[in-house]
Design a protein around this motif. Structure first.
Motif, PDB file in Angstrom:
ATOM      1  N   ASN A 159      26.174  43.306 -21.637  1.00  0.00           N
ATOM      2  CA  ASN A 159      25.083  43.964 -20.933  1.00  0.00           C
ATOM      3  C   ASN A 159      25.241  43.877 -19.422  1.00  0.00           C
ATOM      4  O   ASN A 159      24.446  44.439 -18.680  1.00  0.00           O
ATOM      5  CB  ASN A 159      23.745  43.342 -21.342  1.00  0.00           C
ATOM      6  CG  ASN A 159      23.363  43.719 -22.761  1.00  0.00           C
ATOM      7  OD1 ASN A 159      23.634  44.831 -23.196  1.00  0.00           O
ATOM      8  ND2 ASN A 159      22.763  42.788 -23.484  1.00  0.00           N
ATOM      9  N   ALA A 160      26.250  43.169 -18.976  1.00  0.00           N
ATOM     10  CA  ALA A 160      26.473  43.055 -17.541  1.00  0.00           C
ATOM     11  C   ALA A 160      26.875  44.393 -16.962  1.00  0.00           C
ATOM     12  O   ALA A 160      27.335  45.288 -17.667  1.00  0.00           O
ATOM     13  CB  ALA A 160      27.565  42.022 -17.269  1.00  0.00           C
ATOM     14  N   ARG A 169      22.821  54.894 -14.601  1.00  0.00           N
ATOM     15  CA  ARG A 169      22.761  53.499 -14.173  1.00  0.00           C
ATOM     16  C   ARG A 169      23.666  52.617 -15.027  1.00  0.00           C
ATOM     17  O   ARG A 169      24.293  51.673 -14.540  1.00  0.00           O
ATOM     18  CB  ARG A 169      21.328  52.974 -14.234  1.00  0.00           C
ATOM     19  CG  ARG A 169      21.182  51.563 -13.670  1.00  0.00           C
ATOM     20  CD  ARG A 169      19.766  51.032 -13.800  1.00  0.00           C
ATOM     21  NE  ARG A 169      18.827  51.656 -12.883  1.00  0.00           N
ATOM     22  CZ  ARG A 169      18.655  51.273 -11.618  1.00  0.00           C
ATOM     23  NH1 ARG A 169      19.388  50.290 -11.119  1.00  0.00           N
ATOM     24  NH2 ARG A 169      17.755  51.875 -10.857  1.00  0.00           N
ATOM     25  N   LEU A 170      23.757  52.903 -16.324  1.00  0.00           N
ATOM     26  CA  LEU A 170      24.534  52.069 -17.231  1.00  0.00           C
ATOM     27  C   LEU A 170      26.040  52.263 -17.093  1.00  0.00           C
ATOM     28  O   LEU A 170      26.803  51.326 -17.333  1.00  0.00           O
ATOM     29  CB  LEU A 170      24.130  52.355 -18.680  1.00  0.00           C
ATOM     30  CG  LEU A 170      22.844  51.691 -19.172  1.00  0.00           C
ATOM     31  CD1 LEU A 170      22.475  52.216 -20.542  1.00  0.00           C
ATOM     32  CD2 LEU A 170      23.015  50.175 -19.205  1.00  0.00           C
ATOM     33  N   ILE A 171      26.475  53.456 -16.711  1.00  0.00           N
ATOM     34  CA  ILE A 171      27.905  53.736 -16.835  1.00  0.00           C
ATOM     35  C   ILE A 171      28.609  54.048 -15.529  1.00  0.00           C
ATOM     36  O   ILE A 171      29.837  53.944 -15.442  1.00  0.00           O
ATOM     37  CB  ILE A 171      28.127  54.886 -17.847  1.00  0.00           C
ATOM     38  CG1 ILE A 171      29.556  54.843 -18.382  1.00  0.00           C
ATOM     39  CG2 ILE A 171      27.786  56.241 -17.239  1.00  0.00           C
ATOM     40  CD1 ILE A 171      29.781  55.728 -19.574  1.00  0.00           C
ATOM     41  N   ALA A 172      27.874  54.435 -14.479  1.00  0.00           N
ATOM     42  CA  ALA A 172      28.527  54.942 -13.266  1.00  0.00           C
ATOM     43  C   ALA A 172      28.711  53.877 -12.200  1.00  0.00           C
ATOM     44  O   ALA A 172      27.827  53.061 -11.956  1.00  0.00           O
ATOM     45  CB  ALA A 172      27.714  56.099 -12.684  1.00  0.00           C
ATOM     46  N   GLY A 226      22.637  73.262  -5.668  1.00  0.00           N
ATOM     47  CA  GLY A 226      24.051  73.463  -5.382  1.00  0.00           C
ATOM     48  C   GLY A 226      24.627  72.583  -4.294  1.00  0.00           C
ATOM     49  O   GLY A 226      25.831  72.618  -4.030  1.00  0.00           O
ATOM     50  N   HIS A 227      23.804  71.773  -3.658  1.00  0.00           N
ATOM     51  CA  HIS A 227      24.261  70.935  -2.560  1.00  0.00           C
ATOM     52  C   HIS A 227      24.140  69.450  -2.923  1.00  0.00           C
ATOM     53  O   HIS A 227      23.231  69.053  -3.661  1.00  0.00           O
ATOM     54  CB  HIS A 227      23.432  71.199  -1.295  1.00  0.00           C
ATOM     55  CG  HIS A 227      23.593  72.588  -0.761  1.00  0.00           C
ATOM     56  ND1 HIS A 227      24.574  72.942   0.130  1.00  0.00           N
ATOM     57  CD2 HIS A 227      22.881  73.729  -1.008  1.00  0.00           C
ATOM     58  CE1 HIS A 227      24.469  74.220   0.424  1.00  0.00           C
ATOM     59  NE2 HIS A 227      23.450  74.735  -0.254  1.00  0.00           N
ATOM     60  N   VAL A 228      25.043  68.646  -2.377  1.00  0.00           N
ATOM     61  CA  VAL A 228      24.941  67.197  -2.521  1.00  0.00           C
ATOM     62  C   VAL A 228      23.929  66.698  -1.497  1.00  0.00           C
ATOM     63  O   VAL A 228      24.111  66.886  -0.288  1.00  0.00           O
ATOM     64  CB  VAL A 228      26.307  66.522  -2.297  1.00  0.00           C
ATOM     65  CG1 VAL A 228      26.156  64.998  -2.324  1.00  0.00           C
ATOM     66  CG2 VAL A 228      27.318  66.976  -3.347  1.00  0.00           C
ATOM     67  N   VAL A 229      22.856  66.071  -1.976  1.00  0.00           N
ATOM     68  CA  VAL A 229      21.823  65.583  -1.065  1.00  0.00           C
ATOM     69  C   VAL A 229      21.913  64.076  -0.843  1.00  0.00           C
ATOM     70  O   VAL A 229      21.353  63.554   0.123  1.00  0.00           O
ATOM     71  CB  VAL A 229      20.410  65.960  -1.561  1.00  0.00           C
ATOM     72  CG1 VAL A 229      20.246  67.476  -1.595  1.00  0.00           C
ATOM     73  CG2 VAL A 229      20.119  65.349  -2.929  1.00  0.00           C
ATOM     74  N   GLU A 230      22.610  63.392  -1.746  1.00  0.00           N
ATOM     75  CA  GLU A 230      22.779  61.952  -1.574  1.00  0.00           C
ATOM     76  C   GLU A 230      23.946  61.494  -2.449  1.00  0.00           C
ATOM     77  O   GLU A 230      24.196  62.042  -3.523  1.00  0.00           O
ATOM     78  CB  GLU A 230      21.500  61.203  -1.969  1.00  0.00           C
ATOM     79  CG  GLU A 230      21.506  59.745  -1.576  1.00  0.00           C
ATOM     80  CD  GLU A 230      20.111  59.122  -1.568  1.00  0.00           C
ATOM     81  OE1 GLU A 230      20.021  57.908  -1.340  1.00  0.00           O
ATOM     82  OE2 GLU A 230      19.110  59.859  -1.780  1.00  0.00           O
ATOM     83  N   ALA A 231      24.673  60.497  -1.980  1.00  0.00           N
ATOM     84  CA  ALA A 231      25.787  59.948  -2.739  1.00  0.00           C
ATOM     85  C   ALA A 231      26.002  58.506  -2.318  1.00  0.00           C
ATOM     86  O   ALA A 231      25.723  58.123  -1.179  1.00  0.00           O
ATOM     87  CB  ALA A 231      27.059  60.767  -2.514  1.00  0.00           C
ATOM     88  N   GLY A 232      26.486  57.706  -3.260  1.00  0.00           N
ATOM     89  CA  GLY A 232      26.751  56.313  -2.933  1.00  0.00           C
ATOM     90  C   GLY A 232      26.881  55.478  -4.184  1.00  0.00           C
ATOM     91  O   GLY A 232      26.923  55.997  -5.309  1.00  0.00           O
ATOM     92  N   LEU A 233      26.977  54.157  -4.003  1.00  0.00           N
ATOM     93  CA  LEU A 233      27.043  53.243  -5.129  1.00  0.00           C
ATOM     94  C   LEU A 233      25.779  53.388  -5.982  1.00  0.00           C
ATOM     95  O   LEU A 233      24.678  53.570  -5.454  1.00  0.00           O
ATOM     96  CB  LEU A 233      27.180  51.806  -4.640  1.00  0.00           C
ATOM     97  CG  LEU A 233      28.459  51.482  -3.851  1.00  0.00           C
ATOM     98  CD1 LEU A 233      28.411  50.045  -3.336  1.00  0.00           C
ATOM     99  CD2 LEU A 233      29.700  51.703  -4.708  1.00  0.00           C
ATOM    100  N   THR A 234      25.946  53.315  -7.287  1.00  0.00           N
ATOM    101  CA  THR A 234      24.846  53.597  -8.209  1.00  0.00           C
ATOM    102  C   THR A 234      23.603  52.759  -7.921  1.00  0.00           C
ATOM    103  O   THR A 234      22.494  53.295  -7.766  1.00  0.00           O
ATOM    104  CB  THR A 234      25.301  53.374  -9.665  1.00  0.00           C
ATOM    105  OG1 THR A 234      26.403  54.241  -9.940  1.00  0.00           O
ATOM    106  CG2 THR A 234      24.169  53.668 -10.639  1.00  0.00           C
ATOM    107  N   ASP A 235      23.761  51.451  -7.877  1.00  0.00           N
ATOM    108  CA  ASP A 235      22.593  50.601  -7.643  1.00  0.00           C
ATOM    109  C   ASP A 235      21.954  50.891  -6.290  1.00  0.00           C
ATOM    110  O   ASP A 235      20.726  50.871  -6.153  1.00  0.00           O
ATOM    111  CB  ASP A 235      22.989  49.125  -7.729  1.00  0.00           C
ATOM    112  CG  ASP A 235      23.277  48.684  -9.159  1.00  0.00           C
ATOM    113  OD1 ASP A 235      22.888  49.424 -10.083  1.00  0.00           O
ATOM    114  OD2 ASP A 235      23.877  47.616  -9.347  1.00  0.00           O
ATOM    115  N   GLN A 236      22.788  51.158  -5.310  1.00  0.00           N
ATOM    116  CA  GLN A 236      22.275  51.437  -3.969  1.00  0.00           C
ATOM    117  C   GLN A 236      21.421  52.701  -3.964  1.00  0.00           C
ATOM    118  O   GLN A 236      20.318  52.723  -3.399  1.00  0.00           O
ATOM    119  CB  GLN A 236      23.458  51.578  -3.009  1.00  0.00           C
ATOM    120  CG  GLN A 236      23.097  51.772  -1.556  1.00  0.00           C
ATOM    121  CD  GLN A 236      24.340  51.909  -0.697  1.00  0.00           C
ATOM    122  OE1 GLN A 236      25.138  52.841  -0.884  1.00  0.00           O
ATOM    123  NE2 GLN A 236      24.529  50.986   0.231  1.00  0.00           N
TER     124      GLN A 236
END
Length: 275
Positions: free
Chosen positions: A10-11, A233-236, A245-255
């Motif tokens: 589960n980690a 959240r579980l896999i990425a 059609g536009h990317v509005v946010e991107a980054g580490l999943t938890d962040q």
């Protein structure tokens, strides 16, 4: 063949080890349908062994992006480069159709949202897996059958059902069969379009367990489209959030999920947006 552990922790997914070079490099990618934007100015790198989820509501452009990245749609803008096994960064816009098909049969895989679209429903379970093996040159029937049975076990399907048709399997089992069909050639990159959509919660959980194990054991890179924040959240390792059609946010999943900066992401995380 790579062994697959049935154990699941589960980690959180382990951090992707640093790599010298990205596997896939996307810069300013765009796809239009007449005057309508499918996706626009998408830029990111994908590293070996990394899972990136593309999230957003229906019509946000995530499936258009996935199909463009997988060379199913011609792109209208930007560049798409892939690092081959020889270490060379290849411009995918220069590939002819024969080499695109070769890439999709060997180093890449594509898991459809509806497994019936990714399986040959008139061919046995073993035949579906063997079909991809034969596409890369396998010819010995006994070896193909043995490998098919092996991969059925890897995705938690009974190898004794190797001769049954896909229609005899449940939806979740068909999805696992489609995954086995894609992974039998041990690709380096897999594209997945809503792989848990339409499945019962318990079946979704089992499939996510399987995908996490495969990612870790086979060191797969994957780009997964989903509207389900829980799945992401579980896999990425990283998220790309799309709107219109536009990317509005991107980054580490938890962040991104724990401290969303864009108002759209905040609504998506709080489950206000329709799916």
């Amino acid at each position: 063949m790579n062994a697959l552990s049935n154990a699941f922790s589960n980690a959180a997914l382990p951090a992707v080890p640093p790599m010298d070079e990205p596997l896939l490099r996307v810069a300013g990618l765009g796809k239009h349908y007449g005057e309508r934007i499918g996706c626009a100015d998408v830029t990111f790198d994908l590293w070996p062994g990394e899972v990136v989820c593309v999230v957003g509501e229906s019509g946000s452009g995530k499936s258009t992006l996935l199909n463009a990245l997988a060379l199913r749609h011609e792109i209208d803008a930007g560049t798409l480069h892939y690092r081959g096994t020889d270490g060379t960064l290849h411009d995918l816009s220069t590939l002819d159709e024969a080499n695109k098909r070769r890439l999709l049969r060997t180093e890449w895989g594509f898991v459809e949202q509806n497994p019936r679209d990714g399986l040959r429903m008139n061919v046995s379970a073993g035949g579906n897996i063997g079909d991809r093996l034969m596409a890369v040159g396998a010819r010995h029937f006994g070896d193909i059958r043995t490998t098919a049975r092996h991969w059925m076990a890897q995705v938690e399907l009974d190898p004794a059902r190797v001769d049954e048709m896909p229609g005899a399997f449940s939806g979740g089992m068909q999805q696992r069969l489609q995954i086995a069909r894609n992974l039998v050639t041990e690709p380096r990159l897999v594209f997945m379009d809503e792989p848990t959509a339409g499945l019962d919660v318990s079946v979704q959980a089992r499939l996510l367990d399987l995908l996490r194990s495969l990612v870790e054991r086979l060191h797969l890179a994957a780009i997964i489209v989903t509207h389900d924040i829980g799945v992401a959240r579980l896999i990425a390792h990283r998220l790309i959030v799309m709107q219109a059609g536009h990317v509005v946010e991107a980054g580490l999943t938890d962040q991104v999920l724990d401290d969303p900066q864009h108002s759209y992401t905040q609504l998506l995380v709080s489950s206000v947006l329709p799916v």
